[in-house]
Structures are given as structure tokens and as C-alpha cells.
Design a protein around this motif. Structure first.
Motif, PDB file in Angstrom:
ATOM      1  N   LEU A   1       0.837  -1.188   0.000  1.00 16.41           N
ATOM      2  CA  LEU A   1       0.000   0.000   0.000  1.00 16.41           C
ATOM      3  C   LEU A   1       0.874   1.240   0.000  1.00 16.41           C
ATOM      4  CD1 LEU A   1      -2.641  -1.005   2.684  1.00 16.41           C
ATOM      5  CD2 LEU A   1      -2.886  -1.091   0.207  1.00 16.41           C
ATOM      6  N   ASP A   2       0.497   2.203  -0.799  1.00 19.35           N
ATOM      7  CA  ASP A   2       1.221   3.472  -0.836  1.00 19.35           C
ATOM      8  C   ASP A   2       0.631   4.365   0.255  1.00 19.35           C
ATOM      9  OD1 ASP A   2       2.777   5.627  -1.474  1.00 19.35           O
ATOM     10  OD2 ASP A   2       1.678   6.134  -3.305  1.00 19.35           O
ATOM     11  N   LEU A   3       1.339   4.517   1.364  1.00 25.81           N
ATOM     12  CA  LEU A   3       0.825   5.265   2.509  1.00 25.81           C
ATOM     13  C   LEU A   3       1.368   6.683   2.588  1.00 25.81           C
ATOM     14  CD1 LEU A   3       0.964   2.455   5.190  1.00 25.81           C
ATOM     15  CD2 LEU A   3      -0.980   3.194   3.834  1.00 25.81           C
ATOM     16  N   GLU A   4       1.908   7.199   1.494  1.00 22.89           N
ATOM     17  CA  GLU A   4       2.427   8.561   1.504  1.00 22.89           C
ATOM     18  C   GLU A   4       1.276   9.548   1.594  1.00 22.89           C
ATOM     19  OE1 GLU A   4       5.157   9.740  -1.503  1.00 22.89           O
ATOM     20  OE2 GLU A   4       6.127   7.802  -1.532  1.00 22.89           O
ATOM     21  N   GLN A   5       1.519  10.626   2.306  1.00 29.26           N
ATOM     22  CA  GLN A   5       0.527  11.690   2.403  1.00 29.26           C
ATOM     23  C   GLN A   5       0.466  12.430   1.067  1.00 29.26           C
ATOM     24  OE1 GLN A   5      -1.472  12.360   4.927  1.00 29.26           O
ATOM     25  NE2 GLN A   5      -0.653  10.683   6.128  1.00 29.26           N
ATOM     26  N   PRO A   6      -0.741  12.785   0.625  1.00 26.53           N
ATOM     27  CA  PRO A   6      -0.825  13.559  -0.615  1.00 26.53           C
ATOM     28  C   PRO A   6      -0.216  14.932  -0.408  1.00 26.53           C
ATOM     29  CG  PRO A   6      -2.971  13.399   0.421  1.00 26.53           C
ATOM     30  CD  PRO A   6      -2.029  12.523   1.205  1.00 26.53           C
ATOM     31  N   SER A   7       0.274  15.504  -1.479  1.00 28.46           N
ATOM     32  CA  SER A   7       0.887  16.821  -1.364  1.00 28.46           C
ATOM     33  C   SER A   7      -0.188  17.858  -1.046  1.00 28.46           C
ATOM     34  CB  SER A   7       1.603  17.188  -2.666  1.00 28.46           C
ATOM     35  OG  SER A   7       0.660  17.222  -3.725  1.00 28.46           O
ATOM     36  N   ALA A   8       0.199  18.887  -0.342  1.00 27.30           N
ATOM     37  CA  ALA A   8      -0.736  19.953   0.031  1.00 27.30           C
ATOM     38  C   ALA A   8      -1.198  20.677  -1.225  1.00 27.30           C
ATOM     39  CB  ALA A   8      -0.056  20.929   0.985  1.00 27.30           C
ATOM     40  N   PRO A   9      -2.463  21.076  -1.257  1.00 27.16           N
ATOM     41  CA  PRO A   9      -2.940  21.789  -2.444  1.00 27.16           C
ATOM     42  C   PRO A   9      -2.250  23.139  -2.579  1.00 27.16           C
ATOM     43  CG  PRO A   9      -4.583  21.865  -0.724  1.00 27.16           C
ATOM     44  CD  PRO A   9      -3.490  20.947  -0.249  1.00 27.16           C
ATOM     45  N   VAL A  10      -2.123  23.580  -3.792  1.00 29.68           N
ATOM     46  CA  VAL A  10      -1.517  24.885  -4.055  1.00 29.68           C
ATOM     47  C   VAL A  10      -2.574  25.945  -3.765  1.00 29.68           C
ATOM     48  CG1 VAL A  10      -0.482  26.348  -5.819  1.00 29.68           C
ATOM     49  CG2 VAL A  10      -0.025  23.891  -5.809  1.00 29.68           C
ATOM     50  N   LEU A  11      -2.253  26.849  -2.865  1.00 27.41           N
ATOM     51  CA  LEU A  11      -3.186  27.897  -2.484  1.00 27.41           C
ATOM     52  C   LEU A  11      -3.055  29.089  -3.425  1.00 27.41           C
ATOM     53  CD1 LEU A  11      -2.721  27.780   1.373  1.00 27.41           C
ATOM     54  CD2 LEU A  11      -4.424  26.617  -0.017  1.00 27.41           C
ATOM     55  N   PRO A  12      -4.167  29.709  -3.767  1.00 26.14           N
ATOM     56  CA  PRO A  12      -4.096  30.845  -4.688  1.00 26.14           C
ATOM     57  C   PRO A  12      -3.402  32.033  -4.042  1.00 26.14           C
ATOM     58  CG  PRO A  12      -6.333  30.565  -3.899  1.00 26.14           C
ATOM     59  CD  PRO A  12      -5.540  29.416  -3.373  1.00 26.14           C
ATOM     60  N   GLU A  13      -2.742  32.803  -4.866  1.00 21.77           N
ATOM     61  CA  GLU A  13      -2.091  34.025  -4.411  1.00 21.77           C
ATOM     62  C   GLU A  13      -3.097  35.161  -4.518  1.00 21.77           C
ATOM     63  OE1 GLU A  13       1.445  34.617  -3.963  1.00 21.77           O
ATOM     64  OE2 GLU A  13       1.980  32.523  -4.068  1.00 21.77           O
ATOM     65  N   GLY A  14      -3.012  36.107  -3.661  1.00 21.25           N
ATOM     66  CA  GLY A  14      -3.891  37.263  -3.763  1.00 21.25           C
ATOM     67  C   GLY A  14      -4.371  37.718  -2.413  1.00 21.25           C
ATOM     68  N   THR A  15      -4.932  38.904  -2.404  1.00 19.64           N
ATOM     69  CA  THR A  15      -5.335  39.504  -1.143  1.00 19.64           C
ATOM     70  C   THR A  15      -6.710  39.032  -0.691  1.00 19.64           C
ATOM     71  OG1 THR A  15      -6.241  41.395  -2.330  1.00 19.64           O
ATOM     72  CG2 THR A  15      -3.964  41.561  -1.559  1.00 19.64           C
ATOM     73  N   ALA A  16      -7.549  38.527  -1.569  1.00 28.36           N
ATOM     74  CA  ALA A  16      -8.911  38.152  -1.205  1.00 28.36           C
ATOM     75  C   ALA A  16      -8.994  36.759  -0.582  1.00 28.36           C
ATOM     76  CB  ALA A  16      -9.821  38.213  -2.422  1.00 28.36           C
ATOM     77  N   TYR A  17      -8.001  35.934  -0.781  1.00 25.39           N
ATOM     78  CA  TYR A  17      -8.080  34.541  -0.336  1.00 25.39           C
ATOM     79  C   TYR A  17      -8.170  34.416   1.184  1.00 25.39           C
ATOM     80  CZ  TYR A  17      -6.856  29.714   0.495  1.00 25.39           C
ATOM     81  OH  TYR A  17      -6.865  28.426   0.936  1.00 25.39           O
ATOM     82  N   GLN A  18      -7.306  35.092   1.908  1.00 26.26           N
ATOM     83  CA  GLN A  18      -7.278  34.966   3.371  1.00 26.26           C
ATOM     84  C   GLN A  18      -8.566  35.449   4.034  1.00 26.26           C
ATOM     85  OE1 GLN A  18      -5.206  33.339   5.280  1.00 26.26           O
ATOM     86  NE2 GLN A  18      -4.024  32.719   3.507  1.00 26.26           N
ATOM     87  N   PRO A  19      -9.136  36.622   3.652  1.00 24.04           N
ATOM     88  CA  PRO A  19     -10.404  37.019   4.270  1.00 24.04           C
ATOM     89  C   PRO A  19     -11.544  36.051   3.982  1.00 24.04           C
ATOM     90  CG  PRO A  19      -9.372  38.907   3.221  1.00 24.04           C
ATOM     91  CD  PRO A  19      -8.587  37.690   2.830  1.00 24.04           C
ATOM     92  N   ILE A  20     -11.583  35.503   2.790  1.00 27.54           N
ATOM     93  CA  ILE A  20     -12.638  34.543   2.449  1.00 27.54           C
ATOM     94  C   ILE A  20     -12.497  33.297   3.308  1.00 27.54           C
ATOM     95  CG2 ILE A  20     -13.485  32.989   0.637  1.00 27.54           C
ATOM     96  CD1 ILE A  20     -12.803  35.260  -1.353  1.00 27.54           C
ATOM     97  N   MET A  21     -11.300  32.780   3.450  1.00 31.37           N
ATOM     98  CA  MET A  21     -11.084  31.601   4.282  1.00 31.37           C
ATOM     99  C   MET A  21     -11.350  31.918   5.748  1.00 31.37           C
ATOM    100  SD  MET A  21     -10.714  29.234   2.253  1.00 31.37           S
ATOM    101  CE  MET A  21     -10.424  27.960   3.431  1.00 31.37           C
TER     102      MET A  21
END
Length: 71
Positions: A5-25
Motif C-alpha cells: 500500500l502506498d501510505l504517503e501523504q498527498p501533497s498539500a494543495p496549491v493555495l491561490p495568491e492574492g489579497t482576497a483569499y485569506q479574508p474569504i477563508m
């Protein structure tokens, strides 16, 4: 027969760059924390959740007729 079984953790998703992302999250995180607090109040009996989503104060129980009132 052993299966590899391949038990490696999936890579973290690429988060968008920009000023609106953090307030929305931040809004989603605030909503998640508020819902967790309301769910805890339901488990303690302070609130009722009659269906997924809306929370209400519990209705007071109707007084039951005692033995002396029935006669």
C-alpha cells in the motif's frame, strides 16, 4: 499474499495568491467555529437543532397533569 500500500501523504494543495483569499477563508473558519459551538450547546441541552442548519432554543415542556388535578 501481502499487498503493498502506498501510505504517503498527498501533497498539500496549491493555495491561490492574492489579497482576497485569506479574508474569504477567515469567514469560512469563523462559520465552522460558530457551528461547532452551537452543536456543543445542542449536546448540553441549551439549544435544539430540529433539522441540519437552524438552531433554536428548546421549547419548554408542557406541564403534565398531576394526580390531584385529574380528579
Amino acid at each position: 499474499m501481502a499487498v503493498d500500500l502506498d501510505l504517503e501523504q498527498p501533497s498539500a494543495p496549491v493555495l491561490p495568491e492574492g489579497t482576497a483569499y485569506q479574508p474569504i477563508m477567515g469567514v469560512f473558519d469563523h462559520e465552522r467555529r460558530t457551528r461547532a459551538k452551537l452543536t456543543r450547546l445542542v449536546s448540553l441541552g441549551f439549544l435544539d437543532e430540529t433539522e441540519p442548519g437552524p438552531f433554536t432554543q428548546p421549547r419548554p415542556h408542557a406541564p403534565t397533569a398531576s394526580a390531584d388535578q385529574r380528579s
